[in-house]
Design a protein around this motif. Structure first.
Motif, PDB file in Angstrom:
ATOM      1  N   ASP A 168    -106.482  50.718  21.945  1.00  0.00           N
ATOM      2  CA  ASP A 168    -107.890  50.338  21.820  1.00  0.00           C
ATOM      3  C   ASP A 168    -108.354  49.455  22.981  1.00  0.00           C
ATOM      4  O   ASP A 168    -109.514  49.495  23.378  1.00  0.00           O
ATOM      5  CB  ASP A 168    -108.112  49.598  20.494  1.00  0.00           C
ATOM      6  CG  ASP A 168    -107.869  50.498  19.284  1.00  0.00           C
ATOM      7  OD1 ASP A 168    -107.991  51.729  19.445  1.00  0.00           O
ATOM      8  OD2 ASP A 168    -107.548  49.974  18.198  1.00  0.00           O
ATOM      9  N   ARG A 169    -107.425  48.684  23.538  1.00  0.00           N
ATOM     10  CA  ARG A 169    -107.803  47.728  24.576  1.00  0.00           C
ATOM     11  C   ARG A 169    -107.829  48.337  25.978  1.00  0.00           C
ATOM     12  O   ARG A 169    -108.708  48.034  26.788  1.00  0.00           O
ATOM     13  CB  ARG A 169    -106.820  46.552  24.544  1.00  0.00           C
ATOM     14  CG  ARG A 169    -107.270  45.321  25.298  1.00  0.00           C
ATOM     15  CD  ARG A 169    -106.277  44.184  25.099  1.00  0.00           C
ATOM     16  NE  ARG A 169    -106.068  43.864  23.687  1.00  0.00           N
ATOM     17  CZ  ARG A 169    -105.067  43.118  23.237  1.00  0.00           C
ATOM     18  NH1 ARG A 169    -104.173  42.629  24.094  1.00  0.00           N
ATOM     19  NH2 ARG A 169    -104.956  42.875  21.952  1.00  0.00           N
ATOM     20  N   TYR A 170    -106.861  49.228  26.272  1.00  0.00           N
ATOM     21  CA  TYR A 170    -106.727  49.711  27.658  1.00  0.00           C
ATOM     22  C   TYR A 170    -106.973  51.207  27.834  1.00  0.00           C
ATOM     23  O   TYR A 170    -107.131  51.675  28.956  1.00  0.00           O
ATOM     24  CB  TYR A 170    -105.335  49.344  28.189  1.00  0.00           C
ATOM     25  CG  TYR A 170    -105.117  47.864  28.224  1.00  0.00           C
ATOM     26  CD1 TYR A 170    -105.723  47.074  29.201  1.00  0.00           C
ATOM     27  CD2 TYR A 170    -104.345  47.231  27.250  1.00  0.00           C
ATOM     28  CE1 TYR A 170    -105.547  45.699  29.222  1.00  0.00           C
ATOM     29  CE2 TYR A 170    -104.157  45.851  27.268  1.00  0.00           C
ATOM     30  CZ  TYR A 170    -104.775  45.099  28.246  1.00  0.00           C
ATOM     31  OH  TYR A 170    -104.609  43.737  28.255  1.00  0.00           O
ATOM     32  N   PHE A 171    -106.991  51.952  26.746  1.00  0.00           N
ATOM     33  CA  PHE A 171    -107.231  53.408  26.853  1.00  0.00           C
ATOM     34  C   PHE A 171    -108.346  53.849  25.908  1.00  0.00           C
ATOM     35  O   PHE A 171    -108.409  55.003  25.503  1.00  0.00           O
ATOM     36  CB  PHE A 171    -105.940  54.184  26.526  1.00  0.00           C
ATOM     37  CG  PHE A 171    -104.797  53.896  27.461  1.00  0.00           C
ATOM     38  CD1 PHE A 171    -104.649  54.602  28.650  1.00  0.00           C
ATOM     39  CD2 PHE A 171    -103.873  52.909  27.163  1.00  0.00           C
ATOM     40  CE1 PHE A 171    -103.599  54.332  29.509  1.00  0.00           C
ATOM     41  CE2 PHE A 171    -102.815  52.637  28.006  1.00  0.00           C
ATOM     42  CZ  PHE A 171    -102.674  53.344  29.188  1.00  0.00           C
ATOM     43  N   LYS A 172    -109.238  52.911  25.571  1.00  0.00           N
ATOM     44  CA  LYS A 172    -110.267  53.204  24.576  1.00  0.00           C
ATOM     45  C   LYS A 172    -111.197  54.321  25.024  1.00  0.00           C
ATOM     46  O   LYS A 172    -111.689  55.110  24.220  1.00  0.00           O
ATOM     47  CB  LYS A 172    -111.078  51.937  24.279  1.00  0.00           C
ATOM     48  CG  LYS A 172    -111.906  52.025  23.011  1.00  0.00           C
ATOM     49  CD  LYS A 172    -112.435  50.662  22.604  1.00  0.00           C
ATOM     50  CE  LYS A 172    -113.148  50.737  21.255  1.00  0.00           C
ATOM     51  NZ  LYS A 172    -113.631  49.406  20.814  1.00  0.00           N
ATOM     52  N   ASN A 173    -111.419  54.418  26.307  1.00  0.00           N
ATOM     53  CA  ASN A 173    -112.288  55.475  26.831  1.00  0.00           C
ATOM     54  C   ASN A 173    -111.578  56.821  26.959  1.00  0.00           C
ATOM     55  O   ASN A 173    -112.179  57.808  27.365  1.00  0.00           O
ATOM     56  CB  ASN A 173    -112.869  55.069  28.192  1.00  0.00           C
ATOM     57  CG  ASN A 173    -111.767  54.693  29.188  1.00  0.00           C
ATOM     58  OD1 ASN A 173    -110.582  54.859  28.903  1.00  0.00           O
ATOM     59  ND2 ASN A 173    -112.177  54.187  30.347  1.00  0.00           N
ATOM     60  N   GLY A 174    -110.275  56.842  26.624  1.00  0.00           N
ATOM     61  CA  GLY A 174    -109.536  58.106  26.676  1.00  0.00           C
ATOM     62  C   GLY A 174    -109.168  58.549  28.070  1.00  0.00           C
ATOM     63  O   GLY A 174    -108.640  59.651  28.254  1.00  0.00           O
ATOM     64  N   ASP A 249    -107.321  63.461  25.301  1.00  0.00           N
ATOM     65  CA  ASP A 249    -107.445  64.665  24.464  1.00  0.00           C
ATOM     66  C   ASP A 249    -106.918  65.922  25.152  1.00  0.00           C
ATOM     67  O   ASP A 249    -106.805  66.976  24.529  1.00  0.00           O
ATOM     68  CB  ASP A 249    -108.881  64.870  23.988  1.00  0.00           C
ATOM     69  CG  ASP A 249    -109.870  65.009  25.142  1.00  0.00           C
ATOM     70  OD1 ASP A 249    -109.440  64.970  26.324  1.00  0.00           O
ATOM     71  OD2 ASP A 249    -111.072  65.155  24.876  1.00  0.00           O
ATOM     72  N   LYS A 250    -106.571  65.816  26.435  1.00  0.00           N
ATOM     73  CA  LYS A 250    -105.990  66.953  27.165  1.00  0.00           C
ATOM     74  C   LYS A 250    -104.496  66.782  27.431  1.00  0.00           C
ATOM     75  O   LYS A 250    -103.865  67.650  28.032  1.00  0.00           O
ATOM     76  CB  LYS A 250    -106.722  67.148  28.498  1.00  0.00           C
ATOM     77  CG  LYS A 250    -108.182  67.558  28.338  1.00  0.00           C
ATOM     78  CD  LYS A 250    -108.843  67.777  29.694  1.00  0.00           C
ATOM     79  CE  LYS A 250    -110.307  68.195  29.520  1.00  0.00           C
ATOM     80  NZ  LYS A 250    -110.978  68.374  30.846  1.00  0.00           N
ATOM     81  N   ARG A 260     -97.680  62.490  18.120  1.00  0.00           N
ATOM     82  CA  ARG A 260     -97.382  61.276  18.880  1.00  0.00           C
ATOM     83  C   ARG A 260     -98.358  61.053  20.031  1.00  0.00           C
ATOM     84  O   ARG A 260     -98.310  60.019  20.694  1.00  0.00           O
ATOM     85  CB  ARG A 260     -95.958  61.336  19.447  1.00  0.00           C
ATOM     86  CG  ARG A 260     -94.870  61.403  18.394  1.00  0.00           C
ATOM     87  CD  ARG A 260     -93.497  61.268  19.038  1.00  0.00           C
ATOM     88  NE  ARG A 260     -92.438  61.561  18.109  1.00  0.00           N
ATOM     89  CZ  ARG A 260     -91.948  60.704  17.213  1.00  0.00           C
ATOM     90  NH1 ARG A 260     -92.455  59.497  17.145  1.00  0.00           N
ATOM     91  NH2 ARG A 260     -90.986  61.060  16.397  1.00  0.00           N
ATOM     92  N   ARG A 261     -99.217  62.020  20.287  1.00  0.00           N
ATOM     93  CA  ARG A 261    -100.010  61.997  21.515  1.00  0.00           C
ATOM     94  C   ARG A 261    -100.926  60.781  21.612  1.00  0.00           C
ATOM     95  O   ARG A 261    -101.037  60.153  22.673  1.00  0.00           O
ATOM     96  CB  ARG A 261    -100.848  63.279  21.610  1.00  0.00           C
ATOM     97  CG  ARG A 261    -101.586  63.428  22.930  1.00  0.00           C
ATOM     98  CD  ARG A 261    -102.386  64.718  22.982  1.00  0.00           C
ATOM     99  NE  ARG A 261    -103.515  64.673  22.057  1.00  0.00           N
ATOM    100  CZ  ARG A 261    -104.405  65.650  21.929  1.00  0.00           C
ATOM    101  NH1 ARG A 261    -104.248  66.756  22.630  1.00  0.00           N
ATOM    102  NH2 ARG A 261    -105.404  65.539  21.087  1.00  0.00           N
TER     103      ARG A 261
END
Length: 494
Positions: A168-174, A249-250, A260-261
């Motif tokens: 949530d903190r470092y990859f929230k934008n995906g 998502d890719k 686990r992704r």
């Protein structure tokens, strides 16, 4: 009706809720049920450490599923614990009140130190090694670092670094960019740096990972043709693979399972930080962690034996193996291995112990059929839970047993990863000879045997007149020389 030999452990983690049901069969733990749900409780914590209604509702819905199965387990055989997120949540009482009503059992919120110690014991009780080890467990909201020896944790810390909170903190934008990975790694390194001095004097000999992140990485490595050893170089390569997909998502790394992704990139970043800060060189996957530690705390009688010995003993009991004959073949195998050890490197990869185990269970397949017993045995072992054996060790054990008689399946030998193919071949040659020389299944007729080796040419020296006095055994040995010759292995009888 309740089964007094059944046990249940429930772990209310920050990423997933787990329930494990086990029973004791033939002196060994047998898992008879697992239920896991991705609740992602940690994602419901706000900046003021209050758990959202939505996150609590996800948790309660999961516990409704667990409650049905727990009715069948005696109360004294159940342990239910909550970890990092429930430790941190200021409104935890609201969650617990309804959760305990649903389950009908009390929930214990364990401290970070208790969690760390229990994780270590779970790893130790499912490992055959008594070496000094460092155990790492990356959870949803916390990471535990534990150093110990044997079954005793000695240095332990729980830090507020987790794969859900870091997602949530470092990859929230995906976005899977190097910048996002580096931010997560740097943040985790700062937290680890605060505690690493506690571990500087602990000279561990093994590095073990007990989390889903470590399992995912090992699965990726083996799917991509590597062995099971996790190194910083391999972690960085997997990070570059992740970055190449661009977006979460890719993400479709070969060997990474779908479930686990979501939290894989954040878990990977944390593990890279641990490797860098603690100067780790090679990590393998633990056989157990928190749930196993809690389970074995209810089964103290099973913690006294070496776990690998306990596993082999249980297999022998379950499949009604002729114990005396198995020991005979095992003792002869070890005797031959000792004679060959100066010329053949049999000290790597716990090879002697794997050979001993293979000899003790080589007749497992007789419970299916005498014909093709070696094939039946390898199938049974490959599809059995064998605590105390890593994935690569289990593969080696299975390959040796598969090749203990008749035609040699070289594909199973060449498929070995962590160990060399040559080591697997050498162990197979020793076991095959031990099986033939023990053909009459009695100690009194075993000859005094000497073996010698020049390169890979193996010579068996038997007492004068023994071959003539034992024509069936002689025929089997000559046939064995033919089997080995087809593989390009030289075997001489003198």
């Amino acid at each position: 009706m309740q089964n007094n030999t059944s046990y249940a452990v429930v772990d209310l983690g920050s990423n997933s809720f787990h329930m494990m049901i086990a029973q004791v069969v033939a002196g060994s733990v047998q898992i008879i049920g697992r239920v896991k749900r991705k609740v992602r409780l940690a994602s419901g914590l706000n900046e003021n450490m209050f758990l959202s209604d939505e996150a609590m509702q996800r948790g309660w819905e999961c516990l409704n599923l667990f409650a049905e199965r727990l009715q069948d387990i005696p109360r004294e055989n159940i342990k239910i614990s909550g970890t990092a997120t429930l430790r941190l949540a200021k409104n935890v009482d609201t969650f617990l009140e309804k959760a305990e009503q649903i389950l009908g059992f009390p929930i214990q919120i364990i401290s970070g130190e208790v969690e760390a110690q229990t994780i270590y014991k779970g790893a130790a009780y499912t490992s055959s090694s008594n070496k000094k080890k460092l155990v790492i467990d990356i959870g949803g909201a916390s990471t535990e670092l534990i150093a110990g020896e044997g079954h005793l944790p000695q240095v332990f810390t729980s830090i507020n670094v987790g794969c859900v909170t870091y997602l949530d903190r470092y990859f929230k934008n995906g976005v899977l960019s190097e910048a996002n990975f580096n931010s997560a790694i740097e943040a985790a390194e700062l937290e680890i740096n605060n505690v690493k001095s506690k571990y500087s004097a602990f000279d561990w000999q093994e590095e073990v990972g007990a989390s889903g992140t470590v399992q995912a990485i090992q699965e990726i490595l083996m799917a991509q043709g590597f062995d099971e050893i996790i190194t910083l170089e391999r972690l960085n390569a997997i990070m570059q693979q992740s970055v190449s997909f661009g977006f979460l998502d890719k993400l479709a790394i070969k060997g990474l399972v779908q479930e686990r992704r979501l939290v894989f990139p954040s878990g990977l970043a944390i593990l890279i930080a641990i490797f860098k800060q603690l100067n780790l060189t090679g990590m393998t996957l633990a056989g157990g962690a928190l749930r196993e530690g809690q389970l074995y705390s209810m089964l103290p009688e099973l913690t006294k034996l070496n776990v690998r010995e306990r596993t082999i003993k249980s297999v022998m009991t379950r499949y009604h193996i002729d114990t005396r004959h198995a020991q005979r073949v095992s003792e002869l195998s070890l005797e031959l291995a000792e004679q060959l050890a100066p010329n053949w490197d049999l000290n790597q990869f716990e090879a002697i112990d794997i050979l001993k185990s293979a000899a003790l269970v080589h007749e497992v397949g007789l419970q299916v059929s005498y014909k093709d017993q070696q094939i039946h045995a390898s199938y049974l072992l490959a599809n059995s839970n064998l605590p105390g054996f890593t994935t690569a060790q289990k593969n080696l054990l299975t390959a040796i047993v598969r090749n203990h008689r008749d035609d040699i399946d070289h594909s199973m030998l060449s498929a070995q990863t962590t160990t060399s193919v040559l080591l697997a071949i050498r162990l197979v040659r020793i076991l095959r000879l031990s099986v033939i020389l023990s053909l009459r299944r009695t100690d009194e007729v075993l000859p005094n045997i000497e073996v010698s080796i020049v390169g890979e040419e193996l010579s068996i020296h038997l007492p004068n007149g023994w071959l003539e006095a034992n024509p069936l055994s002689a025929a089997e040995l000559h046939q064995e020389a033919s089997y080995q010759a087809l593989q390009g292995w030289q075997l001489k009888l003198t």
